[in-house]
Scaffold this active site. Structure first.
Site, PDB file in Angstrom:
ATOM      1  N   TYR A 120      -2.818  -1.396  10.319  1.00  0.00           N
ATOM      2  CA  TYR A 120      -3.149  -1.740   9.142  1.00  0.00           C
ATOM      3  C   TYR A 120      -4.855  -2.160   9.256  1.00  0.00           C
ATOM      4  O   TYR A 120      -5.060  -3.134   9.938  1.00  0.00           O
ATOM      5  CB  TYR A 120      -2.374  -2.792   8.392  1.00  0.00           C
ATOM      6  CG  TYR A 120      -2.845  -3.044   7.146  1.00  0.00           C
ATOM      7  CD1 TYR A 120      -2.582  -1.997   6.087  1.00  0.00           C
ATOM      8  CD2 TYR A 120      -3.385  -4.234   6.812  1.00  0.00           C
ATOM      9  CE1 TYR A 120      -2.951  -2.648   4.718  1.00  0.00           C
ATOM     10  CE2 TYR A 120      -3.743  -4.248   5.343  1.00  0.00           C
ATOM     11  CZ  TYR A 120      -3.598  -3.490   4.469  1.00  0.00           C
ATOM     12  OH  TYR A 120      -4.016  -3.866   3.282  1.00  0.00           O
ATOM     13  N   VAL A 121      -5.508  -1.818   8.243  1.00  0.00           N
ATOM     14  CA  VAL A 121      -6.804  -2.413   8.017  1.00  0.00           C
ATOM     15  C   VAL A 121      -6.950  -2.940   6.596  1.00  0.00           C
ATOM     16  O   VAL A 121      -6.572  -1.920   5.818  1.00  0.00           O
ATOM     17  CB  VAL A 121      -7.973  -1.478   8.403  1.00  0.00           C
ATOM     18  CG1 VAL A 121      -9.308  -1.775   7.893  1.00  0.00           C
ATOM     19  CG2 VAL A 121      -7.779  -0.937   9.920  1.00  0.00           C
TER      20      VAL A 121
ATOM     21  N   PHE B 276       0.782  -1.236   0.019  1.00  0.00           N
ATOM     22  CA  PHE B 276       0.115  -0.001  -0.243  1.00  0.00           C
ATOM     23  C   PHE B 276       0.811   1.236   0.090  1.00  0.00           C
ATOM     24  O   PHE B 276       0.604   2.382  -0.887  1.00  0.00           O
ATOM     25  CB  PHE B 276      -0.922   0.008   1.206  1.00  0.00           C
ATOM     26  CG  PHE B 276      -1.842   1.229   1.505  1.00  0.00           C
ATOM     27  CD1 PHE B 276      -2.728   1.360   0.775  1.00  0.00           C
ATOM     28  CD2 PHE B 276      -1.489   2.211   2.297  1.00  0.00           C
ATOM     29  CE1 PHE B 276      -3.409   2.694   0.733  1.00  0.00           C
ATOM     30  CE2 PHE B 276      -1.951   3.388   2.462  1.00  0.00           C
ATOM     31  CZ  PHE B 276      -3.140   3.643   1.804  1.00  0.00           C
TER      32      PHE B 276
ATOM     33  N   TYR C  57      -4.872  10.057  12.150  1.00  0.00           N
ATOM     34  CA  TYR C  57      -4.116  10.055  13.368  1.00  0.00           C
ATOM     35  C   TYR C  57      -4.711  11.419  14.116  1.00  0.00           C
ATOM     36  O   TYR C  57      -4.710  11.501  15.308  1.00  0.00           O
ATOM     37  CB  TYR C  57      -2.816   9.971  13.409  1.00  0.00           C
ATOM     38  CG  TYR C  57      -2.190   8.513  12.970  1.00  0.00           C
ATOM     39  CD1 TYR C  57      -2.698   7.422  13.837  1.00  0.00           C
ATOM     40  CD2 TYR C  57      -1.382   8.186  11.976  1.00  0.00           C
ATOM     41  CE1 TYR C  57      -2.349   6.136  13.534  1.00  0.00           C
ATOM     42  CE2 TYR C  57      -0.899   6.972  11.661  1.00  0.00           C
ATOM     43  CZ  TYR C  57      -1.567   5.871  12.332  1.00  0.00           C
ATOM     44  OH  TYR C  57      -1.286   4.519  12.051  1.00  0.00           O
TER      45      TYR C  57
ATOM     46  N   GLY D 283      -9.479   0.989  12.401  1.00  0.00           N
ATOM     47  CA  GLY D 283      -8.151   1.458  12.889  1.00  0.00           C
ATOM     48  C   GLY D 283      -8.336   2.283  14.130  1.00  0.00           C
ATOM     49  O   GLY D 283      -7.388   2.042  15.041  1.00  0.00           O
TER      50      GLY D 283
ATOM     51  N   GLY E  31     -13.824   1.579   6.558  1.00  0.00           N
ATOM     52  CA  GLY E  31     -15.149   2.179   6.956  1.00  0.00           C
ATOM     53  C   GLY E  31     -15.697   1.653   8.052  1.00  0.00           C
ATOM     54  O   GLY E  31     -16.699   2.292   8.421  1.00  0.00           O
TER      55      GLY E  31
ATOM     56  N   ASN F 270       1.939   9.760   3.383  1.00  0.00           N
ATOM     57  CA  ASN F 270       0.614   9.139   3.661  1.00  0.00           C
ATOM     58  C   ASN F 270      -0.446  10.161   4.302  1.00  0.00           C
ATOM     59  O   ASN F 270      -0.372  10.045   5.539  1.00  0.00           O
ATOM     60  CB  ASN F 270       0.962   7.794   4.450  1.00  0.00           C
ATOM     61  CG  ASN F 270      -0.562   7.087   4.560  1.00  0.00           C
ATOM     62  OD1 ASN F 270      -1.619   7.449   4.184  1.00  0.00           O
ATOM     63  ND2 ASN F 270      -0.416   5.912   4.894  1.00  0.00           N
TER      64      ASN F 270
END
Length: 173
Positions: free
Chosen positions: A100-101, A39, A145, A111, A107, A138
Site C-alpha cells: 500500500y502507498v 480503497f 504488478y 510501490g 507517483g 483492482n
C-alpha cells in the site's frame, strides 16, 4: 529510526527511507491496512486491531514482516509479507500480503521500491520466488504488478476456509 534499508534523495525533497517495521509502528501498519481496505471498498472486512499486529508481527515467532517507506517521519507506504515454501521447486519464497502507498505519495514509485526491497531481502535469505494475490476488481494493481515483472498464474485458483468453515475443518464446530 532504525537503520534504513535504503535512503533515497530527490532534488528539493526530504530523503525517503525504506526500513523494517518495529513494534512501535503497529499503529501505522494498522492505519495503512485500514486505508487499503477502504480503497478496495472492503472496510468492513478489516477487523484486525493494533494489538493483533503487535502480537503476531513482533512477538517471539513473528507471523509476518513489514517494510515501511517514510519521509519526514511520516509513513507513506508499506509492504507486509511472510515466508512460504514451494514443495515443487524445493525453495523458500515470500508471500506479499499487502502492498500500500498513501494517496499523497502516489507517483513516487514507492510501490515498486517496496516490492523490490522485499524481493532483495528474500534473495539475501535464499528465497527463489515471490507470490501475491490481487483483488480481482483492482485492474490498476494488476497492471502495476505486471509492469514489475510478475505474471498471472492462470493455472491456480485460491481457496479459503474462513470463520465457521475453518472451525469445522479444524474439528471445532
Amino acid at each position: 529510526m532504525n537503520d534504513p534499508l535504503i535512503s533515497l534523495s530527490q532534488q528539493g525533497a526530504t530523503p525517503l527511507h525504506i526500513r523494517m517495521a518495529r513494534v512501535e509502528d503497529a499503529p501505522e501498519i494498522h492505519r495503512m491496512i485500514a486505508a487499503l481496505a477502504v480503497f478496495l471498498g472492503d472496510a468492513h472486512k478489516h477487523v484486525a486491531s493494533v494489538e493483533d499486529y503487535v502480537r503476531h508481527g513482533f512477538g517471539e515467532t513473528p507471523a509476518f514482516q513489514c517494510v515501511l517507506a517514510e519521509q519526514d517521519g511520516r509513513v507513506l507506504g508499506l509492504c507486509l509479507y511472510f515466508g512460504i515454501f514451494s514443495s515443487w521447486m524445493g525453495v523458500p519464497g515470500l508471500y506479499v500480503q499487502d502492498l500500500y502507498v498513501s494517496d499523497e505519495a502516489r507517483g513516487l514509485k514507492l510501490g515498486r521500491l517496496l516490492l523490490q526491497q522485499v524481493a532483495k531481502l528474500g534473495a539475501e535469505q535464499g528465497c527463489g520466488y515471490l507470490r501475491l494475490s490481487v483483488d480481482a476488481a483492482n485492474i490498476g494493481a494488476q497492471g502495476f504488478y505486471e509492469a514489475c515483472g510478475l505474471q498471472w498464474s492462470g493455472s491456480e485458483k485460491m481457496y479459503m476456509a474462513l470463520g465457521e468453515a475453518f472451525q469445522a475443518l479444524a474439528g471445532r464446530a
